[in-house]
Write a protein that holds these residues in place. Structure first.
Motif, mmCIF file in Angstrom:
data_model
loop_
_atom_site.group_PDB
_atom_site.id
_atom_site.type_symbol
_atom_site.label_atom_id
_atom_site.label_comp_id
_atom_site.label_asym_id
_atom_site.label_seq_id
_atom_site.Cartn_x
_atom_site.Cartn_y
_atom_site.Cartn_z
ATOM 1 N N TYR A 184 7.452 -29.585 25.771
ATOM 2 C CA TYR A 184 7.439 -29.416 27.218
ATOM 3 C C TYR A 184 6.089 -29.773 27.814
ATOM 4 O O TYR A 184 5.921 -29.888 29.006
ATOM 5 N N TRP A 185 5.083 -29.950 26.981
ATOM 6 C CA TRP A 185 3.767 -30.347 27.476
ATOM 7 C C TRP A 185 3.728 -31.826 27.855
ATOM 8 O O TRP A 185 2.848 -32.242 28.607
ATOM 9 N N TYR A 186 4.634 -32.631 27.294
ATOM 10 C CA TYR A 186 4.466 -34.080 27.397
ATOM 11 C C TYR A 186 4.250 -34.612 28.817
ATOM 12 O O TYR A 186 3.391 -35.470 29.015
ATOM 13 N N PRO A 187 5.018 -34.131 29.827
ATOM 14 C CA PRO A 187 4.780 -34.690 31.171
ATOM 15 C C PRO A 187 3.323 -34.526 31.609
ATOM 16 O O PRO A 187 2.780 -35.374 32.319
ATOM 17 N N LEU A 188 2.686 -33.462 31.150
ATOM 18 C CA LEU A 188 1.302 -33.224 31.565
ATOM 19 C C LEU A 188 0.319 -34.178 30.877
ATOM 20 O O LEU A 188 -0.827 -34.285 31.291
ATOM 21 N N TYR A 189 0.792 -34.876 29.857
ATOM 22 C CA TYR A 189 -0.055 -35.868 29.200
ATOM 23 C C TYR A 189 -0.244 -37.107 30.064
ATOM 24 O O TYR A 189 -1.016 -37.987 29.708
ATOM 25 N N SER A 190 0.493 -37.184 31.188
ATOM 26 C CA SER A 190 0.344 -38.366 32.044
ATOM 27 C C SER A 190 -0.815 -38.206 33.019
ATOM 28 O O SER A 190 -1.153 -39.135 33.745
ATOM 29 N N VAL A 243 -7.656 -35.112 37.952
ATOM 30 C CA VAL A 243 -8.684 -34.934 36.922
ATOM 31 C C VAL A 243 -8.798 -33.457 36.547
ATOM 32 O O VAL A 243 -8.877 -33.094 35.375
ATOM 33 N N PHE A 244 -8.739 -32.602 37.578
ATOM 34 C CA PHE A 244 -8.849 -31.169 37.317
ATOM 35 C C PHE A 244 -7.650 -30.666 36.490
ATOM 36 O O PHE A 244 -7.806 -29.955 35.493
ATOM 37 N N LEU A 245 -6.439 -31.104 36.893
ATOM 38 C CA LEU A 245 -5.243 -30.672 36.154
ATOM 39 C C LEU A 245 -5.252 -31.241 34.732
ATOM 40 O O LEU A 245 -4.843 -30.579 33.774
ATOM 41 N N HIS A 246 -5.755 -32.486 34.593
ATOM 42 C CA HIS A 246 -5.877 -33.113 33.268
ATOM 43 C C HIS A 246 -6.786 -32.265 32.378
ATOM 44 O O HIS A 246 -6.487 -32.015 31.207
ATOM 45 N N MET A 247 -7.862 -31.772 32.979
ATOM 46 C CA MET A 247 -8.793 -30.936 32.213
ATOM 47 C C MET A 247 -8.091 -29.646 31.754
ATOM 48 O O MET A 247 -8.268 -29.212 30.611
ATOM 49 N N LEU A 248 -7.287 -29.064 32.655
ATOM 50 C CA LEU A 248 -6.538 -27.860 32.267
ATOM 51 C C LEU A 248 -5.578 -28.174 31.109
ATOM 52 O O LEU A 248 -5.464 -27.404 30.153
ATOM 53 N N ARG A 249 -4.908 -29.314 31.214
ATOM 54 C CA ARG A 249 -3.974 -29.713 30.129
ATOM 55 C C ARG A 249 -4.726 -29.796 28.804
ATOM 56 O O ARG A 249 -4.288 -29.268 27.788
ATOM 57 N N VAL A 250 -5.889 -30.466 28.841
ATOM 58 C CA VAL A 250 -6.666 -30.641 27.610
ATOM 59 C C VAL A 250 -7.078 -29.269 27.065
ATOM 60 O O VAL A 250 -6.991 -28.999 25.870
ATOM 61 N N TYR A 251 -7.453 -28.373 27.971
ATOM 62 C CA TYR A 251 -7.885 -27.044 27.536
ATOM 63 C C TYR A 251 -6.720 -26.270 26.911
ATOM 64 O O TYR A 251 -6.820 -25.748 25.804
ATOM 65 N N PHE A 252 -5.584 -26.209 27.630
ATOM 66 C CA PHE A 252 -4.487 -25.349 27.159
ATOM 67 C C PHE A 252 -3.726 -25.923 25.971
ATOM 68 O O PHE A 252 -2.989 -25.191 25.305
ATOM 69 N N THR A 253 -3.862 -27.236 25.711
ATOM 70 C CA THR A 253 -3.239 -27.759 24.489
ATOM 71 C C THR A 253 -4.247 -27.751 23.339
ATOM 72 O O THR A 253 -3.942 -28.214 22.244
ATOM 73 N N GLY A 254 -5.452 -27.273 23.603
ATOM 74 C CA GLY A 254 -6.467 -27.208 22.548
ATOM 75 C C GLY A 254 -6.969 -28.582 22.128
ATOM 76 O O GLY A 254 -7.526 -28.744 21.034
ATOM 77 N N ALA A 255 -6.815 -29.587 23.017
ATOM 78 C CA ALA A 255 -7.162 -30.955 22.633
ATOM 79 C C ALA A 255 -8.677 -31.189 22.632
ATOM 80 O O ALA A 255 -9.133 -32.236 22.207
ATOM 81 N N TYR A 256 -9.445 -30.209 23.114
ATOM 82 C CA TYR A 256 -10.908 -30.372 23.164
ATOM 83 C C TYR A 256 -11.552 -30.093 21.803
ATOM 84 O O TYR A 256 -12.735 -30.366 21.604
ATOM 85 N N LYS A 257 -10.756 -29.557 20.842
ATOM 86 C CA LYS A 257 -11.349 -29.140 19.564
ATOM 87 C C LYS A 257 -11.696 -30.328 18.680
ATOM 88 O O LYS A 257 -11.286 -31.452 18.961
ATOM 89 N N GLU A 258 -12.442 -30.055 17.610
ATOM 90 C CA GLU A 258 -12.789 -31.095 16.647
ATOM 91 C C GLU A 258 -11.570 -31.955 16.325
ATOM 92 O O GLU A 258 -10.491 -31.400 16.122
ATOM 93 N N PRO A 259 -11.661 -33.278 16.290
ATOM 94 C CA PRO A 259 -12.849 -34.123 16.465
ATOM 95 C C PRO A 259 -13.024 -34.654 17.875
ATOM 96 O O PRO A 259 -13.568 -35.735 18.061
ATOM 97 N N ARG A 260 -12.543 -33.934 18.912
ATOM 98 C CA ARG A 260 -12.540 -34.507 20.257
ATOM 99 C C ARG A 260 -13.579 -33.887 21.179
ATOM 100 O O ARG A 260 -13.487 -34.017 22.395
ATOM 101 N N GLU A 261 -14.591 -33.225 20.610
ATOM 102 C CA GLU A 261 -15.599 -32.556 21.456
ATOM 103 C C GLU A 261 -16.343 -33.557 22.330
ATOM 104 O O GLU A 261 -16.659 -33.269 23.491
#
Ligand code: HEM
Length: 266
Positions: free
Chosen positions: A74-80, A148-166
C-alpha cells in the motif's frame, strides 16, 4: 571496390534476405551510419557493462531478497512523490524561463510603481496567457514544496533513510532547504507589499543569528534594510545560482537512487 563500400553492400544484402520493412531498414541504416562515424555500438555496450557492474555491487531490493513479487504494497503510490517533485520542478523551471522574458529586477520608479512590480502587473493584465503562465509557475513551485515534504515523510516512514541510503537522506535535507530558499527568493521578486515585508522579516532573522548575523544580512540581503541590492541578490539567487545547484543535486540524488536500487517498505 573499397572496403567501406563492400561493407554497405553486405548490409543491404543482409537486410534484403530478412525482408525488413522500410522503417526497420531506415533505422538500421541510420545506426550503421552513426556507428561508422561515432562507434556508438561500442559505447552503448560499455554503458551496458557499467550498468550491470554497478547493479551487481548494490544490495538486493527487498522484493528480490524476500521474493515478494506478488505482494501489493500500500506504500507504492507514495513512491511517486520524488518523481512528482521532479516534474513540478521542471514545470517551474520552464515557466520561470519564459516569465524571465518579461521581468526586470529593478526597484526604479516605473509608470506607477517600481519596475519589478509593474512588470508583474503587465504579465497579469496585458500579456497574452500571462496570468496563466504566472499561475503555472506559482502553483508548480508550491506543489513542488508540498511534494518534497511528503516525499521526505514517505522516506522516513518506510525506513528508506537507513544504511546504505544515509547520504541520499542528507542530500535530501540540503534539497528541501534549497527548495525553500527557491520559494523565498521567488516570493520577493514581485516587490509587492507582501514581498517587501517578507524580505524585512528575512533581514531580521538574519540579524538574529549570534555573532555572524550582520555579516549574513549584508551578504544575503545587501544591507539591513531593503533596497535595490536586495532585489538584485534575490533575483540572481533565484534565476542563476539555485537553478544550477538544485538541478545538479537532483540529478545526483536520482543517480544515487538508480545505483542503490529502491528501498522497499519493511
Ligand atoms: C528537490 C527535492 C527532491 C527530489 C526531486 C527527490 C527525488 C527523488 C526520487 C525521484 C526518488 C526515487 C524514489 C521516490 O520517488 O520515492 C528519491 C528517493 C529518495 N529520496 Fe528524494 N527527492 C527530493 C528530496 C528529498 C528529501 C527532502 C529527502 C529526505 C530528507 C530525500 C531522501 C530520499 C531518499 C533517502 C531516497 C531513497 C529512497 C528509497 O530508496 O526508497 N529526498 N528522491
Amino acid at each position: 571496390m573499397s572496403l567501406e563500400r563492400k561493407d554497405e553492400h553486405d548490409h543491404r544484402g543482409w537486410m534484403q534476405e530478412r525482408d525488413l520493412s522500410p522503417i526497420e531498414q531506415g533505422y538500421l541504416m541510420a545506426l550503421i551510419w552513426l556507428d561508422k562515424r561515432f562507434r556508438i555500438v561500442d559505447y552503448l555496450e560499455l554503458l551496458e557493462t557499467m550498468y550491470y557492474r554497478v547493479n551487481l555491487q548494490m544490495p538486493k531490493s527487498h522484493t528480490e531478497q524476500y521474493n515478494l513479487d506478488n505482494k501489493f504494497w500500500y506504500w507504492y503510490p507514495l513512491y511517486s512523490l520524488g518523481a512528482f517533485s521532479t516534474i513540478a520542478y521542471i514545470v517551474a523551471a520552464l515557466t520561470g524561463a519564459i516569465l524571465g522574458f518579461y521581468y526586470a529586477p529593478s526597484t526604479a520608479d516605473g509608470m506607477e510603481e517600481t519596475i519589478a512590480y509593474d512588470d508583474v502587473v503587465f504579465i497579469m493584465q496585458d500579456l497574452n496567457f500571462g496570468y496563466f503562465l504566472r499561475s503555472l509557475h506559482r502553483w508548480s513551485a508550491q506543489i513542488m514544496t508540498a511534494a518534497v515534504f511528503l516525499h521526505m515523510l514517505r522516506v522516513y516512514f518506510t525506513g528508506a533513510y537507513k544504511e546504505p541510503r544515509e547520504v541520499n537522506w542528507l542530500l535530501g535535507i540540503v534539497l528541501i532547504s534549497l527548495t525553500m530558499v527557491f520559494g523565498y527568493t521567488g516570493y520577493l521578486l514581485p516587490w509587492s507589499q507582501l514581498s517587501y515585508w517578507a524580505g524585512q522579516i528575512g533581514v531580521e532573522m538574519a540579524l538574529s543569528i549570534p555573532f555572524v548575523g550582520e555579516w549574513v544580512a549584508q551578504l544575503v540581503f545587501g544591507g539591513f534594510s531593503l533596497d535595490a541590492s536586495t532585489l538584485q541578490r534575490m533575483y540572481i539567487l533565484h534565476v542563476f545560482i539555485l537553478p544550477f545547484v538544485v538541478t545538479a543535486l537532483i540529478a545526483l540524488h536520482i543517480g544515487i537512487v538508480w545505483m542503490q536500487g529502491i528501498a522497499e517498505p519493511h
